[in-house]
Design an enzyme around this catalytic site. Structure first.
Site, PDB file in Angstrom:
ATOM      1  N   GLU A   1      -5.870  -1.962  -8.169  1.00 61.34           N
ATOM      2  CA  GLU A   1      -5.059  -0.937  -8.832  1.00 61.34           C
ATOM      3  C   GLU A   1      -3.843  -1.639  -9.441  1.00 61.34           C
ATOM      4  O   GLU A   1      -3.101  -2.324  -8.729  1.00 61.34           O
ATOM      5  CB  GLU A   1      -4.616   0.127  -7.828  1.00 61.34           C
TER       6      GLU A   1
ATOM      7  N   ASN B   1      -5.711   5.990  -2.265  1.00 55.44           N
ATOM      8  CA  ASN B   1      -5.210   6.675  -1.074  1.00 55.44           C
ATOM      9  C   ASN B   1      -4.801   8.123  -1.355  1.00 55.44           C
ATOM     10  O   ASN B   1      -4.868   8.974  -0.473  1.00 55.44           O
ATOM     11  CB  ASN B   1      -4.063   5.900  -0.444  1.00 55.44           C
TER      12      ASN B   1
ATOM     13  N   SER C   1       0.823  -1.210   0.000  1.00 52.51           N
ATOM     14  CA  SER C   1       0.000   0.000   0.000  1.00 52.51           C
ATOM     15  C   SER C   1       0.853   1.254   0.000  1.00 52.51           C
ATOM     16  O   SER C   1       0.365   2.330  -0.356  1.00 52.51           O
ATOM     17  CB  SER C   1      -0.877   0.039   1.251  1.00 52.51           C
TER      18      SER C   1
ATOM     19  N   HIS D   1      -2.544  -3.850  -6.424  1.00 60.88           N
ATOM     20  CA  HIS D   1      -3.002  -3.399  -5.106  1.00 60.88           C
ATOM     21  C   HIS D   1      -4.480  -3.746  -4.925  1.00 60.88           C
ATOM     22  O   HIS D   1      -5.361  -3.092  -5.487  1.00 60.88           O
ATOM     23  CB  HIS D   1      -2.758  -1.883  -4.974  1.00 60.88           C
TER      24      HIS D   1
HETATM   25  P1  NAI Z   1      -0.684  -9.698   7.499  1.00 54.68           P
HETATM   26  O1  NAI Z   1       0.193  -9.381   8.634  1.00 54.68           O
HETATM   27  O2  NAI Z   1      -2.107 -10.097   7.733  1.00 54.68           O
HETATM   28  O3  NAI Z   1      -0.015 -10.872   6.621  1.00 54.68           O
HETATM   29  C1  NAI Z   1       1.326 -10.903   6.255  1.00 54.68           C
HETATM   30  C2  NAI Z   1       1.762 -12.358   6.215  1.00 54.68           C
HETATM   31  O4  NAI Z   1       3.028 -12.443   5.563  1.00 54.68           O
HETATM   32  C3  NAI Z   1       1.928 -12.988   7.610  1.00 54.68           C
HETATM   33  O5  NAI Z   1       1.137 -14.156   7.688  1.00 54.68           O
HETATM   34  C4  NAI Z   1       3.419 -13.317   7.682  1.00 54.68           C
HETATM   35  O6  NAI Z   1       3.694 -14.529   8.365  1.00 54.68           O
HETATM   36  C5  NAI Z   1       3.791 -13.435   6.215  1.00 54.68           C
HETATM   37  N1  NAI Z   1       5.199 -13.189   5.914  1.00 54.68           N
HETATM   38  C6  NAI Z   1       5.997 -12.222   6.427  1.00 54.68           C
HETATM   39  N2  NAI Z   1       7.237 -12.316   5.899  1.00 54.68           N
HETATM   40  C7  NAI Z   1       7.208 -13.347   5.011  1.00 54.68           C
HETATM   41  C8  NAI Z   1       8.158 -13.913   4.142  1.00 54.68           C
HETATM   42  N3  NAI Z   1       9.399 -13.439   4.095  1.00 54.68           N
HETATM   43  N4  NAI Z   1       7.777 -14.965   3.353  1.00 54.68           N
HETATM   44  C9  NAI Z   1       6.513 -15.429   3.397  1.00 54.68           C
HETATM   45  N5  NAI Z   1       5.556 -14.922   4.217  1.00 54.68           N
HETATM   46  C10 NAI Z   1       5.902 -13.897   5.002  1.00 54.68           C
HETATM   47  O7  NAI Z   1      -0.600  -8.425   6.527  1.00 54.68           O
HETATM   48  P2  NAI Z   1      -1.644  -7.921   5.424  1.00 54.68           P
HETATM   49  O8  NAI Z   1      -2.604  -6.962   6.023  1.00 54.68           O
HETATM   50  O9  NAI Z   1      -2.152  -9.085   4.663  1.00 54.68           O
HETATM   51  O10 NAI Z   1      -0.677  -7.036   4.477  1.00 54.68           O
HETATM   52  C11 NAI Z   1       0.214  -7.626   3.573  1.00 54.68           C
HETATM   53  C12 NAI Z   1       0.569  -6.624   2.493  1.00 54.68           C
HETATM   54  O11 NAI Z   1      -0.619  -6.176   1.836  1.00 54.68           O
HETATM   55  C13 NAI Z   1       1.300  -5.367   2.977  1.00 54.68           C
HETATM   56  O12 NAI Z   1       2.270  -5.017   2.022  1.00 54.68           O
HETATM   57  C14 NAI Z   1       0.186  -4.309   2.999  1.00 54.68           C
HETATM   58  O13 NAI Z   1       0.661  -3.001   2.745  1.00 54.68           O
HETATM   59  C15 NAI Z   1      -0.670  -4.757   1.832  1.00 54.68           C
HETATM   60  N6  NAI Z   1      -2.076  -4.329   1.892  1.00 54.68           N
HETATM   61  C16 NAI Z   1      -2.786  -4.434   3.056  1.00 54.68           C
HETATM   62  C17 NAI Z   1      -4.130  -4.046   3.071  1.00 54.68           C
HETATM   63  C18 NAI Z   1      -4.930  -4.194   4.316  1.00 54.68           C
HETATM   64  O14 NAI Z   1      -6.070  -3.660   4.364  1.00 54.68           O
HETATM   65  N7  NAI Z   1      -4.465  -4.899   5.351  1.00 54.68           N
HETATM   66  C19 NAI Z   1      -4.802  -3.476   1.884  1.00 54.68           C
HETATM   67  C20 NAI Z   1      -3.963  -3.474   0.701  1.00 54.68           C
HETATM   68  C21 NAI Z   1      -2.645  -3.854   0.731  1.00 54.68           C
END
Ligand code: NAI
Length: 295
Positions: free
Chosen positions: A155, A193, A122, A143
């Protein structure tokens, strides 16, 4: 090039949703996580979500059989090697630029050369992460929005190095997931955003300047503009800590006041009032069905 096999990095909130919609669209999906326990948690969420969709097949198009088939198309792994033959890799891991760069650099040496790499970040520059690989011309942003199975938008982000053909493949891939893709470029905040964050920050400033109360500003925007929720309800839903973080990244990029955090947002974050997830933000969620304004 046709996409058949999808690799997803991370099985958290976003990664599990991306894996789910890809499998429902008919792709074979492999999800990479750090540990099996994160895969188990993510897959439990996917199964729950698919079961819910399958309750109303006439509305969702997902019958119990289709839900079962979709789930069977998703495999989990903790080894990067299992992603070697993927046609597209979509990253949804922790929002940390160094971890994303390191992960993509490692995969660059493993995954077949013509595969497309995409990040769901994001706030991090796609260009910076792409530069950690030797396939910047085949690197885009995809995105998605939370919750991925329900939100229609994706996006599709191009950098100055992205090749047109690779961009169009990613765009068509977004469409094939049943999403509406929009084209945008690698500037912090992309489209949504870029417009949404200054709007939410302005609502806080309007409140600070005595323009209206929190519920009155919310009702005004809801009923006067037809928005599904007012800005304070939305802020509490997104998370005030997340919004505060993104204001910093956006202000750093554009150096414009409209992206700067108002004092009240900073105070709320310092107090640990992050919104719905912490039970308190602009509203108090002691009774989640009847939030009460905190000010
Ligand atoms: P989250 O914390 O729910 O999930 C991230 C996952 O990645 C965790 O399960 C973690 O164990 C895993 N992980 C971390 N390092 C890793 C690696 N090296 N190899 C494999 N797995 C790994 O986070 P979330 O919310 O899903 O966000 C993930 C991405 O999506 C971020 O870049 C965020 O900016 C983006 N994003 C988030 C949104 C939201 O509303 N939460 C909306 C749009 C984009």
């Amino acid at each position: 090039m046709t996409i058949k096999k999808v690799g997803v990095l991370g099985c958290g909130l976003m990664g599990s949703g991306i894996a789910q919609v890809s499998a429902v669209a008919g792709y074979d999906v492999t999800v990479l996580e750090q540990e099996q326990k994160f895969l188990d948690k993510g897959f439990a969420g996917i199964e729950k979500s698919l079961a819910k969709f399958a309750e109303k097949p006439e509305k969702t198009g997902i019958t119990p059989e289709k839900a079962k088939e979709s789930r069977a198309r998703i495999k989990g792994t903790t080894s990067q090697k299992d992603l070697a033959d993927c046609d597209i890799i979509i990253e949804a891991i922790i929002e940390n630029v160094d971890v994303k760069k390191r992960t993509f650099a490692e995969l660059d040496a493993i995954v077949k050369k013509d595969a497309i790499f995409a990040s769901n970040t994001s706030s991090i520059s796609i260009t910076e992460v792409a530069a950690a690989t030797r396939r910047a011309e085949r690197f885009v942003g995809l995105h998605f929005f939370n919750p991925v199975p329900l939100m229609k938008l994706v996006e599709v982000v191009r950098t100055i190095a992205t090749d047109n053909a690779a961009f169009e493949i990613a765009y068509e891939f977004g469409k094939s997931l049943g999403k509406v893709p929009v084209r945008t470029s690698d500037k912090t905040g992309f489209i949504v955003n870029r417009l949404l964050v200054p709007y939410m920050l302005d609502a806080i400033r309007a409140y600070e300047e005595g323009v209206g109360s929190i519920p009155d500003i919310d009702n005004a925007m809801k009923l006067g503009c037809g928005y599904p929720m007012g800005p304070f309800t939305l802020l509490d839903f997104v998370g005030l800590d997340t919004t505060y973080y993104i204001t910093h990244v956006m202000f750093d990029e554009f150096r414009e006041r409209r992206f700067a955090s108002p004092p009240l947002l900073k105070r709320l974050v310092m107090a640990g009032w992050y919104g719905r997830k912490s039970g308190k933000g602009f509203y108090d969620y002691a009774d989640p069905a009847n939030p009460v304004p905190c000010f």
